[in-house]
Write a protein that holds these residues in place. Sequence first.
Motif, PDB file in Angstrom:
ATOM      1  N   GLU A  75       0.818  -1.201   0.000  1.00 42.53           N
ATOM      2  CA  GLU A  75       0.000   0.000   0.000  1.00 42.53           C
ATOM      3  C   GLU A  75       0.855   1.255   0.000  1.00 42.53           C
ATOM      4  OE1 GLU A  75      -2.923   2.735  -0.062  1.00 42.53           O
ATOM      5  OE2 GLU A  75      -3.136   0.584  -0.438  1.00 42.53           O
ATOM      6  N   GLU A  76       1.949   1.231   0.727  1.00 45.27           N
ATOM      7  CA  GLU A  76       2.817   2.414   0.784  1.00 45.27           C
ATOM      8  C   GLU A  76       3.396   2.733  -0.580  1.00 45.27           C
ATOM      9  OE1 GLU A  76       6.914   3.927   3.007  1.00 45.27           O
ATOM     10  OE2 GLU A  76       5.783   2.240   3.846  1.00 45.27           O
ATOM     11  N   ALA A  77       3.848   1.713  -1.295  1.00 44.72           N
ATOM     12  CA  ALA A  77       4.422   1.931  -2.626  1.00 44.72           C
ATOM     13  C   ALA A  77       3.369   2.449  -3.598  1.00 44.72           C
ATOM     14  CB  ALA A  77       5.029   0.634  -3.144  1.00 44.72           C
ATOM     15  N   LEU A  78       2.160   1.910  -3.550  1.00 47.71           N
ATOM     16  CA  LEU A  78       1.091   2.357  -4.439  1.00 47.71           C
ATOM     17  C   LEU A  78       0.691   3.795  -4.125  1.00 47.71           C
ATOM     18  CD1 LEU A  78      -1.041  -0.901  -4.385  1.00 47.71           C
ATOM     19  CD2 LEU A  78       0.313  -0.048  -6.313  1.00 47.71           C
ATOM     20  N   ALA A  79       0.571   4.114  -2.844  1.00 49.65           N
ATOM     21  CA  ALA A  79       0.209   5.477  -2.450  1.00 49.65           C
ATOM     22  C   ALA A  79       1.305   6.467  -2.832  1.00 49.65           C
ATOM     23  CB  ALA A  79      -0.053   5.529  -0.946  1.00 49.65           C
TER      24      ALA A  79
END
Length: 206
Positions: free
Chosen positions: A42-46
Amino acid sequence: MSDRQDVGDDAGRAAALWRELTAWLAEHAPASAACLRPGAGEEALARVEARMGFALDAGLREVWAVNDGVADDDDSGAGLFLDRHALLPVATAADIHDDLCDSFSEEWGRLWLPLTTNEVNEPWMGSTIDCGSGRLGAWSMEDAPEEPGGMSFVDLLAAVVEAVKDGRGALMPSPGRSGTVPGLADGALVWQDPGEVLVANWAPLR
């Protein structure tokens, strides 16, 4: 409310189709399955969404959460299982996006993002996705981008699944006409024209 429901339906359908395809690869084309990278967190996508300044297509976001594109494939073509194209990792897509925005500043749409490539190790051209509509276009390092049009990302996944499992669908040539079809070569899912086979040990699925 109905628009949000449509987006949710597309996201769920994309995730289901991707899992169906990758399960088929694991059983029938292990060399292609081995190219899949672990999912993006999720961090990479955000982080990419913040960098782009827009939300990723919901279906693509679901797929990237399962598999963050494909890894380098030693030029075997095993990763090019999406009709001769490979899903880009999210960070690579963002990098190519920035390069293409610089090169084609007047033609590049605000919500466009590179989606696939025809060269895993050295991306040079492929398809784009309009993260507002989900529709696909085309990008190239040399030519102005193609306006996203007919097929959507979900349509593409559905067509690939239908082609490999049933030998039918939008990606298959009409009866009596030549064109690329899915087949296997040394454990990889490879698309070739049966009349002009360029990959050793390749045989069509049907």
